[in-house]
Write an enzyme that holds these catalytic residues in place. Structure first.
Site, mmCIF file in Angstrom:
data_model
loop_
_atom_site.group_PDB
_atom_site.id
_atom_site.type_symbol
_atom_site.label_atom_id
_atom_site.label_comp_id
_atom_site.label_asym_id
_atom_site.label_seq_id
_atom_site.Cartn_x
_atom_site.Cartn_y
_atom_site.Cartn_z
ATOM 1 N N HIS A 145 34.592 -2.534 54.610
ATOM 2 C CA HIS A 145 34.279 -3.943 54.391
ATOM 3 C C HIS A 145 32.778 -4.150 54.189
ATOM 4 O O HIS A 145 31.969 -3.304 54.535
ATOM 5 C CB HIS A 145 34.791 -4.782 55.558
ATOM 6 C CG HIS A 145 36.277 -4.856 55.625
ATOM 7 N ND1 HIS A 145 37.036 -3.952 56.348
ATOM 8 C CD2 HIS A 145 37.161 -5.707 55.038
ATOM 9 C CE1 HIS A 145 38.325 -4.255 56.210
ATOM 10 N NE2 HIS A 145 38.427 -5.310 55.415
ATOM 11 N N ASP A 177 45.385 -3.838 46.374
ATOM 12 C CA ASP A 177 46.337 -3.372 45.361
ATOM 13 C C ASP A 177 46.055 -1.909 45.016
ATOM 14 O O ASP A 177 46.990 -1.097 44.894
ATOM 15 C CB ASP A 177 46.226 -4.229 44.102
ATOM 16 C CG ASP A 177 46.712 -5.652 44.314
ATOM 17 O OD1 ASP A 177 47.789 -5.993 43.817
ATOM 18 O OD2 ASP A 177 46.008 -6.415 44.996
ATOM 19 N N SER A 224 40.330 -9.783 52.839
ATOM 20 C CA SER A 224 39.372 -9.675 53.938
ATOM 21 C C SER A 224 37.926 -9.646 53.472
ATOM 22 O O SER A 224 37.014 -9.905 54.265
ATOM 23 C CB SER A 224 39.666 -8.414 54.761
ATOM 24 O OG SER A 224 39.717 -7.261 53.924
#
Length: 452
Positions: free
Chosen positions: A340, A207, A95
């Site tokens: 983000h 991850d 993203s």
């Protein structure tokens, strides 16, 4: 108010599955569930967000400072690529490359993928208005192709060669690599075998967050193996390509971002990076990811072809979250979910990535300086740096014509005033010498010597 927020989270449930697609789906559900509290949540944030959109764009608007740089002939070697030689740009990742929330003003806006402003491949407007790696290459070569525009997911036509998928993890990179190759081959606007390509791979944040729930699945060794699988696919299949691999950032710094929104979202999607006793382990794991990938790329595994290479771009390796006046994380660099990138971070990251590309391997900046500006390639060394051409004794394998070395092949060569004077003087001397020779021949012909 806070009780209501935690009730919403409880009803939605925290992500606990080991499949990160489910984690991303759960994140979307949480954001949707918090939508009715959006305005109140923004007001509760300690620092709040600066307006996105035109205000941020105007802050970064300026002329690109570099002169044109393109080879007179299409290069044969990846080690002799100038910026203007790039025909195609592409990217894969999660993203952060899909640019979720980059221009969002609300939490629900974070679910929108603003691919046109993505730091590595967004192609909205041009470099004077939107800072991105794609727009840098558009400046050098207006015909460059593959950048994403507007909004939408990876399957939209305007996504082009931005195949990043929100929620993706390193395991997904091989699949994305195959998808990208199919697009490169099938698109009628590209010449798969002859076009020079820049491909940027950036993955790892999910991850690290996934490690919170499944430590065996997200080890450093497995991360390296996943990256290796994707790079091996490119190495064996894609001609004429330079692949950027960008290191990941230490996510434990998210704890510097203060406010109710930040606390709720971080607890929901990446709790062990910001809360509890495992913070130091997450920090160590991020460095392990970076070190293993660096070792892989510097091993020479991808330096066996004249038309392909992989280069590590480390500007995020030791990057620190910018701080506000109160010493907390500066929320203007983040989307409303405090996770983000905002448009501001996309612009800053594009500058850092470009500058890394024109720095030699071994001397690349591994910190993110938000005050940095775009640098220009050296006229002494006008190429994009690779592992091989960064070596002190490297010499170009294919000599280039002198003309056009530091200018666009379509532009006329220009001489400095000093050069003009020197050339003029030499021309005059040549004319005088010719006239003298003619005069002497005429004189000898008219008045020949006579022997006595």
């Amino acid at each position: 108010m806070r009780i209501h927020l935690y009730c919403v989270l409880f009803l939605l449930g925290f992500p606990s599955t080991s499949c990160y697609n489910s984690r991303w789906q759960r994140f979307k559900e949480i954001i949707a569930g918090l939508q009715e509290y959006d305005e109140q949540l923004q007001n509760l944030n300690k620092a709040g967000h600066d307006p996105q959109g035109e205000e941020i764009k105007n802050e970064f608007m300026s002329d690109f400072p570099c002169p044109p740089s393109k080879s007179t002939e299409k290069p044969k070697s990846v080690n002799q690529l100038r910026p203007g030689d790039i025909d195609v740009i592409a990217a894969l990742g999660d993203s952060l490359t899909a640019a979720n929330g980059a221009e969002a003003r609300t939490l629900i806006g974070v679910l929108t993928e603003f691919r046109g402003v993505s730091w590595s491949i967004g192609g909205d407007d041009d470099i004077t208005e939107i800072r991105s790696l794609a727009n840098v290459f558009k400046y050098y070569n207006p015909s460059v192709y593959g950048y994403s525009t507007g909004t939408g997911n990876e399957n939209r036509a305007n996504s082009k060669f931005n195949v990043a998928v929100p929620g993706a993890i390193s395991e997904d990179m091989a699949v994305q690599a195959v998808e990208l190759i199919e697009r490169l081959k099938d698109d009628p606007n590209t010449d798969f075998y002859n076009d020079w390509k820049i491909i940027t791979l950036f993955i790892g944040s999910n991850d690290l967050c996934g490690w919170c729930d499944n430590q065996e699945r997200f080890t450093g060794d497995r991360f390296e193996a996943n990256i290796k699988e994707a790079l091996d696919i490119f190495h064996s299949t894609v001609p004429r390509a330079l692949v950027n691999v960008v290191n990941i950032m230490d996510l434990t710094q998210l704890s510097l971002l203060k406010g109710v929104v930040c606390s709720v979202v971080h607890l929901a999607i990446c709790s062990c990076a910001v809360y509890g006793e495992r913070i130091h382990q997450v920090s160590d794991l991020s460095q392990q990811y970076n070190q293993l990938v660096e070792k892989l790329i510097l091993s020479g595994r991808y330096d066996t072809k004249e038309d392909f290479t992989v280069v590590l771009q480390p500007f995020l390796s030791h990057a620190k979250i910018p701080l506000d006046k109160e010493g907390n994380g500066d929320l203007t660099y983040f989307a409303p979910d405090c996770f983000h990138f905002s448009l501001k971070s996309h612009a800053t990251s594009s500058i850092a990535l470009w500058n890394n590309m024109i720095q030699p391997v071994g001397s690349k900046t591994d910190v993110l300086n938000v005050d940095d500006k775009y640098n220009c390639p050296s006229q002494i060394f006008p190429y994009l740096y690779t592992n091989l051409n960064s070596e002190p004794d490297w010499q170009p394998r294919y000599p280039e014509p002198l003309a056009g070395n530091f200018a666009d092949s379509n532009s006329k060569s220009k001489m400095s005033p000093v050069h003009v004077i020197v050339v003029t003087m030499l021309s005059l001397i040549g004319v005088i010498l010719i006239l003298l020779v003619v005069f002497m021949r005429v004189k000898v012909h008219r008045f020949p010597y006579h022997t006595i």
